[in-house]
Design a protein around this motif. Sequence first.
Motif, PDB file in Angstrom:
ATOM      1  N   ALA A  18      13.363  78.628  87.470  1.00  0.00           N
ATOM      2  CA  ALA A  18      13.308  79.526  86.309  1.00  0.00           C
ATOM      3  C   ALA A  18      12.948  80.947  86.734  1.00  0.00           C
ATOM      4  O   ALA A  18      13.554  81.919  86.257  1.00  0.00           O
ATOM      5  CB  ALA A  18      12.303  78.994  85.291  1.00  0.00           C
ATOM      6  N   LEU A  19      11.974  81.074  87.623  1.00  0.00           N
ATOM      7  CA  LEU A  19      11.575  82.405  88.071  1.00  0.00           C
ATOM      8  C   LEU A  19      12.673  83.084  88.894  1.00  0.00           C
ATOM      9  O   LEU A  19      12.891  84.285  88.780  1.00  0.00           O
ATOM     10  CB  LEU A  19      10.278  82.330  88.872  1.00  0.00           C
ATOM     11  N   GLU A  26      10.975  80.706  80.328  1.00  0.00           N
ATOM     12  CA  GLU A  26      11.320  79.316  80.645  1.00  0.00           C
ATOM     13  C   GLU A  26      10.297  78.725  81.606  1.00  0.00           C
ATOM     14  O   GLU A  26       9.898  77.560  81.471  1.00  0.00           O
ATOM     15  CB  GLU A  26      12.722  79.235  81.256  1.00  0.00           C
ATOM     16  N   ALA A  27       9.859  79.519  82.570  1.00  0.00           N
ATOM     17  CA  ALA A  27       8.830  79.053  83.511  1.00  0.00           C
ATOM     18  C   ALA A  27       7.528  78.768  82.773  1.00  0.00           C
ATOM     19  O   ALA A  27       6.884  77.748  83.015  1.00  0.00           O
ATOM     20  CB  ALA A  27       8.607  80.088  84.608  1.00  0.00           C
ATOM     21  N   ALA A  28       7.153  79.650  81.857  1.00  0.00           N
ATOM     22  CA  ALA A  28       5.930  79.447  81.076  1.00  0.00           C
ATOM     23  C   ALA A  28       6.048  78.214  80.183  1.00  0.00           C
ATOM     24  O   ALA A  28       5.093  77.438  80.047  1.00  0.00           O
ATOM     25  CB  ALA A  28       5.636  80.686  80.232  1.00  0.00           C
ATOM     26  N   LYS A  29       7.220  78.025  79.598  1.00  0.00           N
ATOM     27  CA  LYS A  29       7.463  76.848  78.746  1.00  0.00           C
ATOM     28  C   LYS A  29       7.380  75.567  79.572  1.00  0.00           C
ATOM     29  O   LYS A  29       6.771  74.583  79.150  1.00  0.00           O
ATOM     30  CB  LYS A  29       8.846  76.976  78.091  1.00  0.00           C
ATOM     31  N   THR A  36       0.692  69.888  79.044  1.00  0.00           N
ATOM     32  CA  THR A  36       0.534  69.012  77.878  1.00  0.00           C
ATOM     33  C   THR A  36       0.744  67.555  78.265  1.00  0.00           C
ATOM     34  O   THR A  36      -0.043  66.678  77.888  1.00  0.00           O
ATOM     35  CB  THR A  36       1.521  69.412  76.762  1.00  0.00           C
ATOM     36  N   ALA A  37       1.792  67.293  79.026  1.00  0.00           N
ATOM     37  CA  ALA A  37       2.057  65.918  79.468  1.00  0.00           C
ATOM     38  C   ALA A  37       0.913  65.404  80.334  1.00  0.00           C
ATOM     39  O   ALA A  37       0.492  64.237  80.199  1.00  0.00           O
ATOM     40  CB  ALA A  37       3.373  65.856  80.244  1.00  0.00           C
ATOM     41  N   ALA A  38       0.381  66.250  81.210  1.00  0.00           N
ATOM     42  CA  ALA A  38      -0.728  65.841  82.077  1.00  0.00           C
ATOM     43  C   ALA A  38      -1.952  65.474  81.256  1.00  0.00           C
ATOM     44  O   ALA A  38      -2.611  64.460  81.519  1.00  0.00           O
ATOM     45  CB  ALA A  38      -1.067  66.952  83.070  1.00  0.00           C
ATOM     46  N   ALA A  93       2.725  74.272  90.113  1.00  0.00           N
ATOM     47  CA  ALA A  93       3.053  75.583  89.549  1.00  0.00           C
ATOM     48  C   ALA A  93       2.847  76.689  90.587  1.00  0.00           C
ATOM     49  O   ALA A  93       3.692  77.581  90.728  1.00  0.00           O
ATOM     50  CB  ALA A  93       2.200  75.845  88.315  1.00  0.00           C
ATOM     51  N   PHE A  94       1.740  76.640  91.299  1.00  0.00           N
ATOM     52  CA  PHE A  94       1.502  77.655  92.328  1.00  0.00           C
ATOM     53  C   PHE A  94       2.557  77.583  93.428  1.00  0.00           C
ATOM     54  O   PHE A  94       3.004  78.619  93.931  1.00  0.00           O
ATOM     55  CB  PHE A  94       0.099  77.515  92.925  1.00  0.00           C
ATOM     56  N   ARG A  95       2.958  76.378  93.804  1.00  0.00           N
ATOM     57  CA  ARG A  95       4.026  76.261  94.808  1.00  0.00           C
ATOM     58  C   ARG A  95       5.324  76.842  94.270  1.00  0.00           C
ATOM     59  O   ARG A  95       6.087  77.458  95.006  1.00  0.00           O
ATOM     60  CB  ARG A  95       4.214  74.812  95.231  1.00  0.00           C
TER      61      ARG A  95
END
Length: 139
Positions: A18-19, A26-29, A36-38, A93-95
Amino acid sequence: FFIFNFFATATTPLISRALAAGEKEEAAKTLAQALTAAVLIGIGTVTMLETFSHGIIESMGTSAEAVASAEGYLRIRALAAPAVLLSSVGNGAFRGLQDTKTPLLILLVANLVNFVLDPLFIYGVNINSVDVIQPMGVE
């Protein structure tokens, strides 16, 4: 909780893709959905392990004298599920942001805190014959 490693594995390419396409929203979504799933799966895991811990321990053929200790350990360990899953998503996310330094620093701090606090909780802290922290692992 290694069964949930898919969170990091799935989050990394989705955010990276996305980025790379310039779609920050899209990346934020994607990140919001993964977080949320986690949380939901983490809460479900805690609920299941807290509810069925005795049966799970007994189904493994655990000796009668070890069941109580094993059940206590499992129930305490279960409480970490949401944090472990959120950590996995964060790492992914950081990766995806191509930042591996931040998760490394977070892990270093967490392990340092663990290194300091473990002996305190295992052996306790006794000041002037008063247990400031009761020993949890040694009698």
